[in-house]
Design an enzyme around this catalytic site. Structure first.
Site, short mmCIF file in Angstrom:
data_model
loop_
_atom_site.label_atom_id
_atom_site.label_comp_id
_atom_site.label_asym_id
_atom_site.label_seq_id
_atom_site.Cartn_x
_atom_site.Cartn_y
_atom_site.Cartn_z
N VAL A 173 0.64 -1.10 -0.15
CA VAL A 173 0.00 -0.17 0.02
C VAL A 173 1.01 1.17 0.07
O VAL A 173 1.78 1.32 0.95
CB VAL A 173 -0.98 -0.03 1.43
CG1 VAL A 173 -1.68 1.24 1.33
CG2 VAL A 173 -1.77 -1.42 1.36
N CYS A 174 0.46 2.10 -0.72
CA CYS A 174 1.37 3.43 -1.00
C CYS A 174 1.10 4.20 0.26
O CYS A 174 0.23 4.73 0.49
CB CYS A 174 1.07 4.24 -2.27
SG CYS A 174 1.95 6.01 -2.02
#
Lengths: 123, 119, 99
Positions: B77-78
């Protein structure tokens, strides 16, 4: 990474700024990608050309004006920026309306460039 | 072959996460590998363990978690996109990890193919 | 290369843009709401048929079936499943999603 192993990565921008976050977050990817020494190019098609329309003034909508970041791309050695000719025409815009130096290419020419890429990322 | 996957939309509103999941399953079934699934934009919402869909619907978040556990797939997940949207380690579902955008670039360099699912 | 289109052509211009850029010999895969473009009687049917002269057009059958359009598949479009989707990506050296 050495010259021979660098991948050709094209970022495809087809969305207008501010109405959605895609343009801003796409730009954030490009800035990070610049550190990876790949052969990076950016293409602006369809409403994506509005991202480069000179003179964004975002005070009234209280959003960050990220247009100056496009002008900083050259400092990151990101200087292959292509803009779709048909998209400009359809929107009453011309190369002079763009906030950074760009190369104007037809959709078909952009299609040819796409064929040459190793990776295409679109947001 | 090694596939890198980019998911740009959250669960339920768009089909993107479903399509990405079905693609990943089919890729593994065909003997390929999933090098990484990277979640960006609203795609980070796929990692919220606080989602509670109705009983008769698929649980998109749990489905990804289970997929990661069973097949050792890296779900990233960024961090910048996640912080914007309130996804943090304390509400991160099992099997996901939070990391930088560099992981997406690395994935596009290392994977044989990169496939984007979004809106 | 493989072009992936997931938008209904009557709502967004993704398919038009894709067809304007796609080079002869390329493949176009219609998924999600993009599958409506591959149906008989659709306003864009002629355009798609014309494009199929120089492009390989595929449609993701599970998306077509989900939308009740499986019986309306237009001529010249090849239905595939997710395994076929994976195969298409593997066969082509790159792909572009026209989001």
């Amino acid at each position: 990474m050495s010259e021979g192993t660098a991948k050709k990565i094209m970022y495809v921008n087809r969305k207008a700024p501010y109405g959605t976050i895609y343009a801003l977050e796409s730009l954030e990817v490009v800035l990070i990608a610049a550190a990876f020494d790949q052969e990076v190019s950016l293409v602006f098609m369809d409403d994506g050309v509005y991202q480069l329309k000179k003179g964004h003034q975002t005070k009234g909508i209280e959003m960050k004006n990220f247009q100056p970041t496009y002008r900083a791309l050259d400092d990151y050695d990101v200087n292959k920026l292509y803009v779709e000719k048909e998209a400009l025409q359809a929107r009453g815009l011309s190369q002079e309306d763009m906030c950074v130096p760009v190369e104007v290419k037809s959709a078909a020419e952009i299609g040819k460039l796409m064929e040459e890429q190793d990776v295409l990322l679109s947001f | 072959m090694n596939f890198g996957i980019l998911v740009n939309e959250g669960p339920y509103t768009h089909q993107a996460s479903d399509s990405a999941y079905q693609f990943c399953r089919a890729a593994l079934a065909a003997g390929h590998q999933i090098q990484r699934v990277f979640f960006y934009h609203d795609g980070v919402n796929n990692a919220s363990r606080l989602t509670e869909p109705p009983q008769d619907d698929r649980n998109i978040v749990n489905r990804w978690s289970k997929f990661a556990a069973e097949h050792k797939v890296d779900l990233v997940v960024c961090v910048a996109a996640a912080l914007r949207r309130g996804i943090k380690d304390e509400n991160l579902a099992a099997g996901f990890r939070i990391s930088g955008l560099g992981q997406l670039i690395e994935s596009s360099i290392q994977a044989d193919r990169m496939v984007t699912f979004g809106d | 290369m493989l072009h992936i289109v997931n938008k209904s052509p009557l709502e967004r211009s993704a398919l038009d843009s894709c067809l304007a850029a796609a080079q002869p010999g390329a493949a176009v895969l219609l998924i999600e709401d993009g599958v409506y473009a591959a149906t008989r009687g659709h306003a864009g049917e002629g355009k798609l048929r014309a494009a199929s002269a120089h492009l390989q057009i595929y449609v993701l059958a599970p998306d077509l079936e989900a939308r009740g359009m499986a019986q309306s598949l237009a001529d010249g479009v090849k239905p595939i499943d997710y395994a076929g989707f994976v195969e298409l990506v593997a066969q082509h050296r790159n792909c572009q999603s026209w989001l």
